[in-house]
Structures are given as C-alpha cells and as structure tokens.
Design an enzyme around this catalytic site. Structure first.
Site, PDB file in Angstrom:
ATOM      1  N   GLN A   1       0.821  -1.209   0.000  1.00  0.00           N
ATOM      2  CA  GLN A   1       0.000   0.000   0.000  1.00  0.00           C
ATOM      3  C   GLN A   1       0.853   1.255   0.000  1.00  0.00           C
ATOM      4  O   GLN A   1       0.468   2.274  -0.574  1.00  0.00           O
ATOM      5  CB  GLN A   1      -0.937   0.010   1.212  1.00  0.00           C
ATOM      6  CG  GLN A   1      -2.072  -1.001   1.128  1.00  0.00           C
ATOM      7  CD  GLN A   1      -2.914  -0.842  -0.126  1.00  0.00           C
ATOM      8  OE1 GLN A   1      -2.852  -1.684  -1.019  1.00  0.00           O
ATOM      9  NE2 GLN A   1      -3.676   0.222  -0.207  1.00  0.00           N
TER      10      GLN A   1
ATOM     11  N   HIS B   1       1.567   3.358  -3.170  1.00  0.00           N
ATOM     12  CA  HIS B   1       0.575   4.270  -3.746  1.00  0.00           C
ATOM     13  C   HIS B   1       1.104   5.693  -3.838  1.00  0.00           C
ATOM     14  O   HIS B   1       0.852   6.405  -4.809  1.00  0.00           O
ATOM     15  CB  HIS B   1      -0.709   4.266  -2.909  1.00  0.00           C
ATOM     16  CG  HIS B   1      -1.731   3.282  -3.378  1.00  0.00           C
ATOM     17  ND1 HIS B   1      -2.617   3.551  -4.393  1.00  0.00           N
ATOM     18  CD2 HIS B   1      -2.011   2.027  -2.964  1.00  0.00           C
ATOM     19  CE1 HIS B   1      -3.407   2.499  -4.585  1.00  0.00           C
ATOM     20  NE2 HIS B   1      -3.049   1.568  -3.737  1.00  0.00           N
TER      21      HIS B   1
ATOM     22  N   GLU C   1      -8.437   2.921   6.638  1.00  0.00           N
ATOM     23  CA  GLU C   1      -9.144   2.480   5.439  1.00  0.00           C
ATOM     24  C   GLU C   1      -9.127   0.955   5.296  1.00  0.00           C
ATOM     25  O   GLU C   1     -10.167   0.309   5.200  1.00  0.00           O
ATOM     26  CB  GLU C   1      -8.486   3.128   4.223  1.00  0.00           C
ATOM     27  CG  GLU C   1      -9.070   2.719   2.884  1.00  0.00           C
ATOM     28  CD  GLU C   1      -8.250   3.260   1.720  1.00  0.00           C
ATOM     29  OE1 GLU C   1      -8.796   3.296   0.609  1.00  0.00           O
ATOM     30  OE2 GLU C   1      -7.081   3.641   1.917  1.00  0.00           O
ATOM     31  N   HIS C   2      -7.944   0.383   5.256  1.00  0.00           N
ATOM     32  CA  HIS C   2      -7.787  -1.071   5.136  1.00  0.00           C
ATOM     33  C   HIS C   2      -7.215  -1.607   6.446  1.00  0.00           C
ATOM     34  O   HIS C   2      -6.214  -1.070   6.937  1.00  0.00           O
ATOM     35  CB  HIS C   2      -6.814  -1.446   4.019  1.00  0.00           C
ATOM     36  CG  HIS C   2      -7.142  -0.856   2.690  1.00  0.00           C
ATOM     37  ND1 HIS C   2      -6.518   0.281   2.202  1.00  0.00           N
ATOM     38  CD2 HIS C   2      -8.017  -1.250   1.730  1.00  0.00           C
ATOM     39  CE1 HIS C   2      -7.000   0.560   1.001  1.00  0.00           C
ATOM     40  NE2 HIS C   2      -7.911  -0.341   0.690  1.00  0.00           N
TER      41      HIS C   2
ATOM     42  N   ASP D   1      -8.701  -4.580  -3.486  1.00  0.00           N
ATOM     43  CA  ASP D   1      -8.469  -3.484  -4.421  1.00  0.00           C
ATOM     44  C   ASP D   1      -8.787  -3.861  -5.858  1.00  0.00           C
ATOM     45  O   ASP D   1      -9.228  -3.020  -6.647  1.00  0.00           O
ATOM     46  CB  ASP D   1      -7.009  -3.034  -4.349  1.00  0.00           C
ATOM     47  CG  ASP D   1      -6.772  -1.982  -3.280  1.00  0.00           C
ATOM     48  OD1 ASP D   1      -7.744  -1.557  -2.633  1.00  0.00           O
ATOM     49  OD2 ASP D   1      -5.608  -1.582  -3.098  1.00  0.00           O
TER      50      ASP D   1
ATOM     51  N   HIS E   1     -48.049  26.685   9.902  1.00  0.00           N
ATOM     52  CA  HIS E   1     -48.050  25.223   9.939  1.00  0.00           C
ATOM     53  C   HIS E   1     -49.359  24.721  10.555  1.00  0.00           C
ATOM     54  O   HIS E   1     -49.987  23.779  10.063  1.00  0.00           O
ATOM     55  CB  HIS E   1     -46.871  24.705  10.781  1.00  0.00           C
ATOM     56  CG  HIS E   1     -45.546  24.755  10.079  1.00  0.00           C
ATOM     57  ND1 HIS E   1     -44.954  25.926   9.676  1.00  0.00           N
ATOM     58  CD2 HIS E   1     -44.685  23.754   9.731  1.00  0.00           C
ATOM     59  CE1 HIS E   1     -43.792  25.665   9.111  1.00  0.00           C
ATOM     60  NE2 HIS E   1     -43.600  24.340   9.125  1.00  0.00           N
TER      61      HIS E   1
END
Length: 428
Positions: free
Chosen positions: A250, A253, A318-319, A352, A411
């Site tokens: 990862q 990235h 995230e992961h 992924d 109302h």
C-alpha cells in the site's frame, strides 16, 4: 498501555500541505466555471500535454482501443467485474422499498431511487487504476443510474487502453480522456460539451480529492478521500515477511500513504522493521514506498487484543488486516474501519482489484462515520405518505397543537384546514 515504537508526520505538518492544495483547487474551479471548455483544454494541455479534437471518445474509437487490448487482459477484467457485479447485486437486493400502515388510514413508505447521473473518476499516471472502473461505473449501473460518465487521464500522451476497456465493459455511457482537477470540475460544473452530473465518485491524488471536497454540496460525492492507508493488527502467530509485504504494497501508492502495525509482540515489531528494510532493497516501487514508510509509518505495541482493538478503532484506517489467532474477535467488535481483511489468506490487493468488495473506502478517520462506496451510495432513500380523510382529521388535531407549541401559526393552519374539512373541529 499502548506504546508508539514509530510515528509518522504530525497533524500540523499534514494540514500545512493540505492548505496549499486547497488554494490551487479553488482557483482552478473558478476558472472552469468562468471559461468552460477553454479552461479545461488549457489545463489539459498544461498538465497532461493532451489536447485532442474531442476529449470524449466516439464509439468507433472505443472499439478500436478495445481491439488493441490483449485477450487475456480482457478476460481478467471480465472476471474481476463479474465478482464486483455479483456482490453489488446482492447488496442491492438487501435494500428494500417499504410501505406500512402506521395508524389506521396512515400509509408511510420509502423508495430507493437511483440518481440520474454520476461522474466517475478513474486515476491514471504512474498507476492506471483499471479496477476503479469496476468499483465506480459498474456499481453505479447495478444501482440503476441512467447516465454514468467516466474520465481518466492520458498516460504520457497515450490513451490507457485497458482502462478504457474496463470503463466500457462496466457500462459507461460516456468516456472522456481527461484528468485531474479539470476532469472533476467539468463533470460537476458542466461545460459547453459536458453536461453536469449529480454525483462524483472515485479515488485520486490530493488535488482530485480536494476538488471533490470543494464541489460537495453542488454535487454529491461518495466520500472524502485522502491517501490510502493500511493497518495490520498482528500477534505472535503472524510473520514479519507477510506484514512487511502488505504494508509496502500500500505504501507504493504515494509518499503520503500511512502504513501502521499494531502488535502484541515487540519481537515481531522489530522483525517487521528489518523485513521492510530488506524488501525495500528490491521492490521496484521502493522510491515511493520508502518515503511513505519513513515519513508516515506507525508501530504501536499493545498488551493484548483488547488494547489492540482500542488503538485500531482510534486510527479508523481504510484497510485493516487482522493477522491474529482469532480474527473474528475484531470482526465482532471493531467499529471503525473501511474494510476488514481477516486472516493471512486474504489481503488488501484482493479487495483493491478482484474479489468483489469495493475499493473506494474512507480515509483520514472518516471510517468513524461512514463506510465505503457501494450500491447504496447511488440510491436516494425517499419517503412518502398517503392518508385517508378520517386519519387526516385525527392526525391533524395533534399536528395543530404541536405547531402552535412551536409558534408556527402557518403550519398549524395546514393541519386545521384538514381537521375542518375532513372531521369534527376540536382544535381552536
């Protein structure tokens, strides 16, 4: 008590970088609002050296591009899309329209209505993220979105053929070779040649993510996204080679991608540090992964799995890979994560690219309040009501009193009109 053996950049350092990106994005959006297609073309020329006659591909161009893609690649894309489609279809089945009589004569319900148009961004550059076409375009189509357009940038002046094939096979109605801020803003704002959409989805670099953030409200978005993150929770049963491999997988990235290890074993922590250094000697993407690890890597030593759970939920990554003797403990108790990967047999790369769950997931702590992209993100759950005359008169008395309690005279008159028209007046 949890002990940090390694820490990444501070929140203050990260915020400083974010502010610089924000200014650039704001100015660019304003330029596209004012100049339309001319601004989009100028920006594409400036950043991608790309200025075709039309950014949108014709049917003939798409056919020609797909014919250039190797048959094995097409089959691999189809396999991945079959998995994503299957899971998305099951998710869609779980979302039911309802209609219920809550009181005699009072019918309430909701419908799950697909959005009319969605813009999907598929990143390119160093990593042409073919899989993002499955995750965004295909999922939107399973949800029932009528018009799905997709943008991806050129790569070194060339059209990314495999990405175009994936967008087409996923069901994109319009395909544009266009990247960056200009792609996101054009889809949201609209230009002379691109009709605006109702929602933007898909991952991207810091500029793409910030563009989505600034456009939110004008259009919907899937979620606020930052650099990808991975957390590995491991005990003494895990091995350093697997942990290092998955963290670096990862980290490649980008240089701002955090990778973290929470472990009950100081020995394993040290072995992981050594293994990461060993793998960086041969990893082809080590130039990026090393910076990500050195500047954003985290190692936390904990007493037991209960403390590991607490720290993992604080990070809200995230992961999250669980490499412990009892992965289900985290499945049953963890609350803040984008996606869980339970046991050594699976990994983030499966999620992924191919296994079927969606890879567009919350980052920067957003897992505290949202999950990732899925069929439900493309649906609006809208309520409705139907009431008989007798029920209207009955409910109206309560409504009038409650409106008057809040000093909403207008109302109250709405309710009183129904009481007078459909029943006996008991409210003044």
């Amino acid at each position: 008590m949890a002990k940090y053996l390694k820490q990444g950049k501070t929140k203050e350092e990260i915020a400083k970088n974010d502010a610089q990106v924000s200014d650039i994005v704001s100015q660019t959006i304003k330029r596209i609002e004012t100049e339309g297609d001319a601004a989009v073309r100028a920006l594409s020329e400036q950043f991608d050296k790309w200025s075709p006659e039309s950014f949108r591909l014709t049917g003939e161009q798409i056919e020609e591009i797909i014919s250039s893609v190797p048959e094995q690649t097409i089959e691999d894309i189809k396999f991945a899309q079959a998995q994503v489609r299957r899971f998305a279809e099951e998710q869609r089945k779980s979302m039911l329209d309802i209609e219920v009589e809550t009181l005699p004569g009072v019918i309430l319900g909701h419908k799950n209505i697909p959005m009319n148009s969605v813009g999907c961004y598929i990143p390119g550059g160093r990593y042409p993220m073919v899989a993002s076409a499955h995750m965004s375009v295909l999922t939107a189509k399973v949800a029932g979105v009528k018009r799905v357009i997709a943008c991806t940038p050129p790569i070194k002046g060339e059209i990314p053929a495999a990405t175009v094939a994936a967008m087409y096979l996923a069901g994109a109605d319009e395909i544009y070779i266009l990247g960056g801020i200009q792609a996101m803003a054009a889809m949201a704002v609209g230009t002379e040649t691109i009709q605006p959409v109702d929602m933007l989805v898909g991952p991207g670099n810091a500029y793409v993510a910030e563009t989505k953030r600034q456009l939110f409200g004008r259009v919907g978005i899937d979620l606020f996204a930052g650099p990808t993150e991975i957390l590995v929770v491991a005990d003494e049963t895990a091995d350093a080679e697997m942990i290092a491999t998955d963290i670096l997988g990862q980290a490649e990235h980008g240089p701002t991608s955090p990778g973290a290890l929470i472990t009950t074993s100081e020995k394993l922590a040290q072995e992981t540090v050594e293994e990461i250094e060993r793998q960086l000697q041969t990893l082809p993407t080590a130039d990026v992964a090393r910076v990500a690890w050195e500047e954003n890597g985290i190692i936390i030593l904990v007493e037991d799995e209960e403390e590991a759970l607490i720290e993992a939920d604080k990070l809200a990554y995230e992961h999250v890979e669980i490499l412990t003797k009892d992965p289900d403990y985290f499945l049953n108790n963890m609350t803040n994560y984008g996606a869980l990967f339970l046991g050594p047999e699976t990994n983030v790369a499966y999620g992924d690219k191919v296994i079927g769950t969606n890879h567009t997931l919350p980052t920067k702590g957003a897992a505290r309040y949202t999950g990732g992209l899925w069929v439900g993100k493309f649906l609006k759950t809208c309520t409705y009501q139907k009431v008989t005359e007798e029920a209207s008169a009955f409910v109206g008395e309560y409504a009038a009193r409650l409106c008057q309690l809040e000093n909403f005279a207008g109302h109250a008159e709405q309710a009183l009109l129904r009481v007078k028209r459909y029943g006996k007046v008991t409210v003044e």
